[in-house]
Design a protein around this motif. Structure first.
Motif, PDB file in Angstrom:
ATOM      1  N   MET A   1      34.973 104.553 -81.710  1.00 22.36           N
ATOM      2  CA  MET A   1      33.667 105.176 -81.911  1.00 22.36           C
ATOM      3  C   MET A   1      33.114 105.636 -80.573  1.00 22.36           C
ATOM      4  N   ALA A   2      32.121 106.525 -80.616  1.00 20.84           N
ATOM      5  CA  ALA A   2      31.596 107.060 -79.374  1.00 20.84           C
ATOM      6  C   ALA A   2      30.742 106.034 -78.660  1.00 20.84           C
ATOM      7  N   CYS A   3      30.784 106.070 -77.354  1.00 19.36           N
ATOM      8  CA  CYS A   3      29.946 105.175 -76.571  1.00 19.36           C
ATOM      9  C   CYS A   3      28.521 105.681 -76.605  1.00 19.36           C
ATOM     10  N   GLU A   4      27.564 104.804 -76.268  1.00 18.29           N
ATOM     11  CA  GLU A   4      26.162 105.163 -76.322  1.00 18.29           C
ATOM     12  C   GLU A   4      25.844 106.304 -75.363  1.00 18.29           C
ATOM     13  N   ALA A   5      26.528 106.295 -74.206  1.00 21.67           N
ATOM     14  CA  ALA A   5      26.275 107.351 -73.234  1.00 21.67           C
ATOM     15  C   ALA A   5      26.657 108.704 -73.791  1.00 21.67           C
ATOM     16  N   GLN A   6      27.765 108.750 -74.536  1.00 21.30           N
ATOM     17  CA  GLN A   6      28.180 110.012 -75.122  1.00 21.30           C
ATOM     18  C   GLN A   6      27.173 110.471 -76.161  1.00 21.30           C
ATOM     19  N   ARG A   7      26.756 109.558 -77.029  1.00 20.67           N
ATOM     20  CA  ARG A   7      25.859 109.954 -78.104  1.00 20.67           C
ATOM     21  C   ARG A   7      24.498 110.357 -77.577  1.00 20.67           C
ATOM     22  N   SER A   8      24.035 109.698 -76.519  1.00 22.92           N
ATOM     23  CA  SER A   8      22.726 110.022 -75.986  1.00 22.92           C
ATOM     24  C   SER A   8      22.688 111.447 -75.480  1.00 22.92           C
ATOM     25  N   GLY A   9      23.841 111.971 -75.064  1.00 23.90           N
ATOM     26  CA  GLY A   9      23.895 113.322 -74.566  1.00 23.90           C
ATOM     27  C   GLY A   9      23.909 114.359 -75.658  1.00 23.90           C
ATOM     28  N   THR A  10      23.986 113.952 -76.930  1.00 26.37           N
ATOM     29  CA  THR A  10      24.095 114.911 -78.017  1.00 26.37           C
ATOM     30  C   THR A  10      22.830 115.010 -78.846  1.00 26.37           C
ATOM     31  N   VAL A  11      21.825 114.182 -78.557  1.00 31.45           N
ATOM     32  CA  VAL A  11      20.682 114.134 -79.454  1.00 31.45           C
ATOM     33  C   VAL A  11      19.605 115.150 -79.096  1.00 31.45           C
ATOM     34  N   TYR A  60      22.832 124.860 -88.406  1.00 30.39           N
ATOM     35  CA  TYR A  60      22.813 126.001 -87.493  1.00 30.39           C
ATOM     36  C   TYR A  60      21.685 125.901 -86.466  1.00 30.39           C
ATOM     37  N   ARG A  61      20.686 125.100 -86.744  1.00 23.76           N
ATOM     38  CA  ARG A  61      19.627 124.880 -85.762  1.00 23.76           C
ATOM     39  C   ARG A  61      20.150 124.074 -84.577  1.00 23.76           C
ATOM     40  N   TRP A  62      21.124 123.179 -84.846  1.00 27.66           N
ATOM     41  CA  TRP A  62      21.610 122.267 -83.808  1.00 27.66           C
ATOM     42  C   TRP A  62      22.987 122.627 -83.269  1.00 27.66           C
ATOM     43  N   TRP A  63      23.777 123.331 -84.066  1.00 26.59           N
ATOM     44  CA  TRP A  63      25.124 123.714 -83.642  1.00 26.59           C
ATOM     45  C   TRP A  63      25.310 125.213 -83.862  1.00 26.59           C
ATOM     46  N   LYS A  64      26.063 125.859 -83.000  1.00 26.82           N
ATOM     47  CA  LYS A  64      26.245 127.306 -83.100  1.00 26.82           C
ATOM     48  C   LYS A  64      27.250 127.711 -84.175  1.00 26.82           C
ATOM     49  N   SER A  65      28.174 126.818 -84.483  1.00 27.54           N
ATOM     50  CA  SER A  65      29.243 127.186 -85.411  1.00 27.54           C
ATOM     51  C   SER A  65      29.916 125.935 -85.943  1.00 27.54           C
ATOM     52  N   LYS A  66      30.768 126.128 -86.944  1.00 31.74           N
ATOM     53  CA  LYS A  66      31.585 125.038 -87.457  1.00 31.74           C
ATOM     54  C   LYS A  66      32.419 124.426 -86.342  1.00 31.74           C
ATOM     55  N   ALA A  67      32.979 125.270 -85.491  1.00 34.10           N
ATOM     56  CA  ALA A  67      33.831 124.784 -84.405  1.00 34.10           C
ATOM     57  C   ALA A  67      33.064 123.880 -83.454  1.00 34.10           C
ATOM     58  N   THR A  68      31.789 124.186 -83.210  1.00 39.45           N
ATOM     59  CA  THR A  68      30.988 123.361 -82.311  1.00 39.45           C
ATOM     60  C   THR A  68      30.773 121.973 -82.896  1.00 39.45           C
ATOM     61  N   VAL A  69      30.555 121.903 -84.211  1.00 40.31           N
ATOM     62  CA  VAL A  69      30.405 120.601 -84.874  1.00 40.31           C
ATOM     63  C   VAL A  69      31.704 119.803 -84.750  1.00 40.31           C
ATOM     64  N   VAL A  70      32.833 120.443 -85.055  1.00 40.13           N
ATOM     65  CA  VAL A  70      34.127 119.762 -85.011  1.00 40.13           C
ATOM     66  C   VAL A  70      34.440 119.308 -83.593  1.00 40.13           C
ATOM     67  N   LEU A  71      34.126 120.141 -82.604  1.00 38.11           N
ATOM     68  CA  LEU A  71      34.374 119.764 -81.215  1.00 38.11           C
ATOM     69  C   LEU A  71      33.584 118.517 -80.845  1.00 38.11           C
ATOM     70  N   GLU A  72      32.325 118.441 -81.271  1.00 33.91           N
ATOM     71  CA  GLU A  72      31.530 117.246 -80.980  1.00 33.91           C
ATOM     72  C   GLU A  72      32.114 116.016 -81.669  1.00 33.91           C
ATOM     73  N   VAL A  73      32.544 116.183 -82.911  1.00 31.64           N
ATOM     74  CA  VAL A  73      33.150 115.076 -83.649  1.00 31.64           C
ATOM     75  C   VAL A  73      34.381 114.544 -82.912  1.00 31.64           C
ATOM     76  N   MET A  74      35.183 115.442 -82.380  1.00 34.16           N
ATOM     77  CA  MET A  74      36.400 115.033 -81.679  1.00 34.16           C
ATOM     78  C   MET A  74      36.078 114.405 -80.324  1.00 34.16           C
ATOM     79  N   LEU A  75      35.141 115.010 -79.591  1.00 31.39           N
ATOM     80  CA  LEU A  75      34.820 114.510 -78.256  1.00 31.39           C
ATOM     81  C   LEU A  75      34.147 113.150 -78.290  1.00 31.39           C
ATOM     82  N   THR A  76      33.388 112.863 -79.337  1.00 37.29           N
ATOM     83  CA  THR A  76      32.723 111.573 -79.439  1.00 37.29           C
ATOM     84  C   THR A  76      33.605 110.512 -80.098  1.00 37.29           C
ATOM     85  N   GLY A  77      34.806 110.907 -80.512  1.00 38.17           N
ATOM     86  CA  GLY A  77      35.704 109.937 -81.132  1.00 38.17           C
ATOM     87  C   GLY A  77      35.355 109.626 -82.566  1.00 38.17           C
ATOM     88  N   GLU A  78      34.470 110.426 -83.177  1.00 40.01           N
ATOM     89  CA  GLU A  78      34.112 110.205 -84.574  1.00 40.01           C
ATOM     90  C   GLU A  78      35.300 110.502 -85.490  1.00 40.01           C
TER      91      GLU A  78
END
Length: 210
Positions: A1-11, A60-78
């Motif tokens: 799972m993502a560390c707190e530091a990673q998640r704090s940077g996404t909110v 779409y208010r928080w992410w520019k595209s489907k790819a941006t959502v998927v990239l965040e999911v992968m980078l945070t280890g979700e």
């Protein structure tokens, strides 16, 4: 799972409106579930919104595209997208060779090449939250390749002080680059890559025998 530091940077939202942390996490969880059930090409923003119980406009208010959502999911280890399984036979070199040979067959299919290119574009779009994640995390921090290397590390097979993320990156990044250019490497190139990386990781035989 993502560390707190990673998640704090996404909110933080890029448009100045605070995110609902519950909705934000619901989107990540929904994307992870859908990716485990279907391909990247089949995934849609509409499906993510429905699964997460939020509106398309919220995404779409928080992410520019489907790819941006998927990239965040992968980078945070979700979620981890496992294209091919990583074997664990007790022989690291043989396992990595099996893995990379399978990758040459599976990873260079059109759907996976398209996903890789979309994720790179998402990383270059300049979203502040994505930029922070790229600085703080690596897709090679986790996943089957990194775990197989850690297994060898726990078994005392690797040199002391090996950086597992760097080692996984050394083997995986060249494949991603080849995917982006559309130039599938030869089997001999891939096997040479494994040989160079694994040789640099393993303890000298005289040390391992002590």
């Amino acid at each position: 799972m993502a560390c707190e530091a990673q998640r704090s940077g996404t909110v933080e939202t890029r448009r100045g409106r605070p995110r609902s942390e519950a909705s934000h996490q619901a989107v990540l969880d929904a994307t992870s579930r859908l990716l485990s059930e279907s391909s990247y090409e089949e995934l849609t923003v509409e499906a993510i919104a429905s699964e997460a119980g939020v509106s398309k406009q919220t995404i779409y208010r928080w992410w520019k595209s489907k790819a941006t959502v998927v990239l965040e999911v992968m980078l945070t280890g979700e979620a981890e997208i496992e294209i091919v399984p990583m074997p664990s036979t007790g022989d690291l070199r043989a396992d990595c060779l099996t893995w990379i040979r399978s990758m040459l067959v599976e990873a260079f299919q059109e759907t996976h090449v398209g996903m890789a290119r979309s994720l790179v574009v998402a990383g270059l779009q300049g979203d502040p939250g994505t930029e922070r994640l790229l600085e703080q995390a690596s897709m090679w921090d986790h996943g089957p390749l990194a775990e197989r290397l850690r297994e060898s590390e726990r078994a005392g097979e690797l040199r002391e002080g090996v950086d597992i993320t760097a080692a996984a990156s050394a083997m995986g990044d060249p494949l991603i680059f080849r995917m982006l250019t559309g130039a599938a490497p030869t089997t001999s190139w891939a096997e040479s890559l494994v040989d160079v990386v694994v040789t640099g990781l393993l303890r000298p035989e005289e040390d391992a025998a002590r």
